[in-house]
Design an enzyme around this catalytic site. Structure first.
Site, mmCIF file in Angstrom:
data_model
loop_
_atom_site.group_PDB
_atom_site.id
_atom_site.type_symbol
_atom_site.label_atom_id
_atom_site.label_comp_id
_atom_site.label_asym_id
_atom_site.label_seq_id
_atom_site.Cartn_x
_atom_site.Cartn_y
_atom_site.Cartn_z
ATOM 1 N N ARG A 64 93.933 51.817 71.698
ATOM 2 C CA ARG A 64 94.307 50.427 72.044
ATOM 3 C C ARG A 64 95.404 50.286 73.090
ATOM 4 O O ARG A 64 95.811 49.171 73.374
ATOM 5 C CB ARG A 64 94.746 49.669 70.791
ATOM 6 N N ASP A 152 81.787 53.149 75.899
ATOM 7 C CA ASP A 152 81.704 52.906 74.463
ATOM 8 C C ASP A 152 82.005 51.451 74.118
ATOM 9 O O ASP A 152 82.971 50.876 74.588
ATOM 10 C CB ASP A 152 82.703 53.795 73.726
ATOM 11 N N HIS A 179 77.321 55.138 73.393
ATOM 12 C CA HIS A 179 77.213 54.356 72.152
ATOM 13 C C HIS A 179 75.834 53.703 72.260
ATOM 14 O O HIS A 179 75.624 52.847 73.101
ATOM 15 C CB HIS A 179 78.347 53.326 72.156
ATOM 16 N N ASP A 305 85.587 57.665 65.094
ATOM 17 C CA ASP A 305 85.509 56.302 65.658
ATOM 18 C C ASP A 305 86.659 55.455 65.114
ATOM 19 O O ASP A 305 86.491 54.286 64.768
ATOM 20 C CB ASP A 305 84.152 55.655 65.339
ATOM 21 N N HIS A 309 92.426 47.648 63.751
ATOM 22 C CA HIS A 309 92.501 46.203 63.984
ATOM 23 C C HIS A 309 93.568 45.631 63.067
ATOM 24 O O HIS A 309 93.749 46.112 61.943
ATOM 25 C CB HIS A 309 91.166 45.517 63.677
#
Lengths: 430, 306, 171
Positions: A64, A152, A179, A305, A309
């Site tokens: 991120r 991705d 992906h 993966d 969040h």
């Protein structure tokens, strides 16, 4: 700094599998063998009853940064990595800005260096801004330190663009990671299409959305001779096609995520947003196929993966909540559960966590060979613990495994000969 | 006695007895609705909030009338898209409403599961007034009430649900409830509108309307979302109407005395021919009237002090 | 009270109602569910025996008018109210089995008034056990039975498949 890891069960897939000592000098492995003598000034780590493994390599994380630092930073992400035994991570380019140029790549490498936790290798974008239209500067990305390319999360839908990317990537011997999702077939979908989505009234993502893209990518890999790596495959159809592609000698590797071999779509009931990820949790038949693919070698790699969040994002309505869960700090016990279930041998599990992923992206990692970087995970295979997201090193807590009782825990992680993680005594009993 | 639950989110977790209790309770309110003074003091001092994120004049009005006839205070709250833009989540909005001491929140939302998400986050009772494609429990209950008031038993009752089942919360709630009560449910529509796995819910799948109507006691038409035209679900309204529109001729294929239902609003001349909508077999307006009584019953049953 | 006592009380109340209202003109009976309904039917039959005419009878469920609804965890089961005649300008005799706190009668009166505007409301009960919490008094009483608050009174009637009798249950 000199370290001697004594008396542990050393597994270096294909090379060592038995009790031995490991000597680390100047950041590299200098000896592996029985009853090594501790050089003067060496720090001794007692590992009796524990596993001494090459540090794990995660080919698929989302850190991120830049852009979404409230979810995760490279510092917190790599801290989570080493807490989970991962000493090398490959960060996806869906940051803001997208890692489609040298500057972003260099920024990420700089951040990782400053954090001093795990090794970080960026994955560059295939196309500019991952818009699927024009190729990114793949050569420059490679030169700046990217180890693979991928769009991705925003898969390249235009097959011609994908063909050109695969062709062009050959010049730099860089694997193309996809992906696999047909965005038309999956449009609006937020869970697996099936009985559960029918009952819950949630828009579904059919298996076919993944399968058709796996088929396309395998065909293009055959056409172009590119190195194709299929991210997080989740369907029985994907496993079947990868198996067939490998049998035909194509340069295809594939990864599976712990949640896809552990959980099914049933977890979505109750609109549990921690069961929302992409690809979605599938059916029991798919889980069985993934396990079989891991067992027979069709699936080379276990990757997390890791997709952090913020809590408030996951507290939204199911259809609004973002896809993804964190995975770095739970991957090991979930993989060891496959060993308990007889799906994998312990050595095969280590291979899929460390050695095979390093090989797939040609990384100098994933082995305890003499001269290799001293990246080591020491694991207590029998330690039982409860997953408590409040203790995660990751900034985010979005895991479906909260409260699970699991077995197998990282006690010490060493990166380039430096101890970067040690499990607190207080946590050992947790 | 009573429903013994805080919320009404879905018909999947109501037992046949619970459903019967709701229908019988609605009987009492049907009587109240027939009085000159259509108001009882049962919910005096209670606050009912209609929280509608999706416009729906019918359902909101029906709940509003039901709550008012029970003497509750009613607030209608339709969050503008602006508060969504400002980043207020559903839960934030609901907690604000709860702070105003709402006893019951009636939620309409475009997202499946929104009612369940809300119910987990607030102490108020939550009634699902439609969540995405998921469920519309009060609509199904008023449908059941209407069927029952026609002196039809549910066991062995053949019900044909016609139209876009895949995207219909009304269809789902009716399927869950009717199968639970022992009815034989048929769903019919083009395969683009019928979920692949729906047979596993205990219904029979038809793609030919005439076949599905043979022997049916109840014909439940679904509203066609005209905006789905061309988006691959069906080519044209004209073709849809020809193959899946209910005409007087087609009604004759059903059991004599069969009733025709529609949750409204009707696309006249599309899913249902005008003469059918207005015919004696149509109970569409009964459904609307019964809706108030059924919702009074539900509000009453949900209004325990908790 | 046994079956004979109850029958005599019903007969006496029927006569008292007729006497007080000077016949059956504009008279109607409304029983309160569930015990009051059965007694109302008996009274209507008795009045029919005496006067040869059937007077209107209704059944009232007062649940929605109870003053403790907002205090209850689970809402009581509703039964149907059925008053199939216009009550406005009638003399309505409410009928219940036991008069205790008076709260049920208060609810019944509110309920009646929502159905129309009766000329008069009167009250007939089989048993008055005292302990009023509201200023309510019956016009016709089968029997006064002094009780302590802790005791319970049960009225058993044939209509419920029982033998007619009134029993006091000690706490």
């Amino acid at each position: 700094m000199t370290l001697l890891i004594q008396g542990g069960h050393v597994i270096d897939p294909g090379r060592v599998n038995g009790v031995a000592d490991v000597l680390i000098e100047n950041g590299t492995i200098s000896a592996v063998g029985p009853a090594l003598k501790a050089p003067a000034g060496a720090t001794v780590i007692q590992a009796r009853g524990q596993l001494v493994l090459p540090g794990f390599v995660d080919l698929h994380v989302h850190f991120r940064e830049p852009g979404f630092e409230y979810k995760e930073t490279i510092e917190s992400g790599t801290a989570a990595a080493v807490a989970g035994g991962f000493t090398t991570v490959c960060a996806m380019p869906n940051t803001n800005p997208v890692n489609d140029n040298q500057a972003v790549t260099e920024f990420m490498l700089e951040r990782a260096k400053a954090a001093g936790n795990a090794h970080l290798y960026p994955i560059g974008a295939i196309t500019k801004k991952s818009e699927g239209k024009e190729l990114a500067e793949i050569g420059d990305l490679r030169r700046a330190g990217c180890v693979a390319i991928s769009d991705d999360g925003k898969p390249v839908m235009n097959s011609l663009v994908m063909r050109r990317a695969m062709e062009y990537a050959r010049a730099f011997d860089v694997p193309v990671v996809d992906h696999c999702e047909d965005l038309h077939l999956s449009e609006g979908g937020c869970m697996n299409e099936g009985l559960v989505s029918t009952e819950l009234g949630l828009p579904g993502i059919p298996s076919a959305a993944e399968d058709v893209m796996v088929a396309r990518n395998v065909s293009l890999a055959e056409l172009t001779g590119a190195r194709l790596h299929l991210a997080h495959i989740s369907t029985a159809g994907s496993v079947r096609m990868v198996r067939e592609a490998k049998a035909r000698g194509l340069k295809v590797t594939a990864e599976a995520c712990p949640h896809h071999f552990t959980l099914t779509e049933e977890l979505t009931r109750g609109y549990n947003t921690h069961a929302k990820m992409n690809p979605p949790l599938r059916t029991m038949q798919d889980v069985q196929a993934i396990k079989e693919g891991l067992r027979d070698g069709t699936i080379d790699v276990i990757a997390t993966d890791h997709a952090p969040h913020a809590t408030q994002e996951k507290q939204q309505e199911f259809t609004e909540a973002p896809f993804g869960i964190v995975g770095l700090e739970t991957a090991l016990p979930l993989t060891l559960a496959l060993v308990d279930d007889g799906v994998l041998t312990l050595e095969a599990a280590v291979d899929k966590l460390a050695t095979a992923p390093a090989k797939a992206f040609s990384l100098n990692a994933g082995t305890l060979a003499i001269g290799a970087p001293a990246d080591v995970a020491i694991v207590d295979p029998n330690s039982e613990w409860h997953v408590d997201p409040a203790r995660f090193r990751s900034k985010s807590r979005n895991t479906p495994f909260a409260g699970w009782k699991v077995k197998g825990r990282v006690t010490t992680t060493i990166v380039s000969g430096r101890v970067v993680f040690e499990l607190d005594r207080s946590e050992r009993q947790a | 006695m009573g429903l013994k639950r805080k919320d009404l989110l879905s018909l999947t977790n109501l037992s046949a007895d619970d459903i019967t209790l709701i229908l019988e309770t609605a009987d009492s309110f049907k009587e109240v609705s027939g009085r000159e003074i259509k108001k009882v003091p049962a919910l005096r001092g209670k606050t009912v909030v209609n929280l509608f994120f999706e416009p729906s004049t019918r359902t909101r009005t029906s709940f509003e009338l039901a709550a008012k006839r029970l003497s509750a205070d009613v607030i209608n709250f339709s969050p503008s898209s602006s508060s969504v833009v400002k980043g207020e989540t559903l839960l934030d909005t609901a907690r604000n409403i709860e702070a105003m001491q709402a006893d019951i929140i009636v939620l309409r939302h475009s997202s499946a599961g929104a009612a369940e998400t809300l119910a987990r986050g607030v102490k108020s009772s939550v009634i699902n007034a439609g969540d995405g494609w998921h469920e519309h429990p009060t609509q199904a209950l008023l449908d059941l009430y209407t069927i029952r008031s026609r002196r039809m038993g549910f066991a062995g009752l053949r019900v044909a649900i016609v139209g876009d089942v895949a995207h219909s919360r009304v269809a789902r709630s009716n399927i869950f409830a009717l199968t639970k009560l022992g009815a034989e449910v048929r769903v019919v529509g083009p395969p683009t509108m019928i979920p692949l796995q729906i047979g596993q819910l205990g219904v029979q799948v038809y793609h030919n309307l005439d076949e599905a109507l043979r022997g049916a006691h109840v014909i439940m038409m679904l509203r066609l979302q005209l905006e789905r035209q061309g988006r691959a679900l069906f080519p044209t309204i004209r073709e849809y109407a020809r193959h899946y529109g209910l005409t007087g001729e087609r009604v004759k294929l059903a059991e004599p005395g069969a009733i025709v239902m529609h949750p409204g609003p009707i696309n006249r001349g599309v899913e249902i021919a005008p003469d059918v909508a207005d015919s004696l077999s149509s109970v569409i307006l009964d459904q609307v009237a019964n809706g108030v009584a059924v919702r009074m019953g539900i509000l009453y049953l949900m209004s325990g002090a908790g | 009270m046994d079956a004979g006592d109850i029958a005599r009380a019903v007969t006496r109340i029927a006569h008292e109602i007729l006497e007080r209202n000077k016949g059956i003109k504009d008279l109607a009976l409304v029983g309160i569910r569930t015990g009051g309904v059965h007694l109302a039917h008996r009274l209507v039959r008795r009045i029919h025996d005496i006067e040869g005419t059937q007077i209107p009878i209704g059944e009232l469920d007062i649940t929605l008018y109870r003053d403790d609804l907002s205090l209850r965890k689970d809402q009581p089961i509703l039964r149907k109210t059925s008053v199939p005649f216009k009550i406005s300008d009638l003399k309505v005799v409410l009928v219940d089995d036991v008069l205790f706190t008076g709260r049920t009668i208060r609810a019944a009166m509110d309920s009646l008034i929502d159905l129309g505007r009766p000329a008069e409301i009167q009250l007939a009960v089989l048993v008055d056990r005292g302990h009023r919490q509201l200023p309510i008094k019956a016009n016709y009483i089968g029997k006064n039975i002094p009780t302590s608050r802790e005791e319970a009174i049960e009225v058993h009637l044939e209509e419920n498949g029982d033998e007619d009798r009134v029993v006091i249950l000690r706490a």
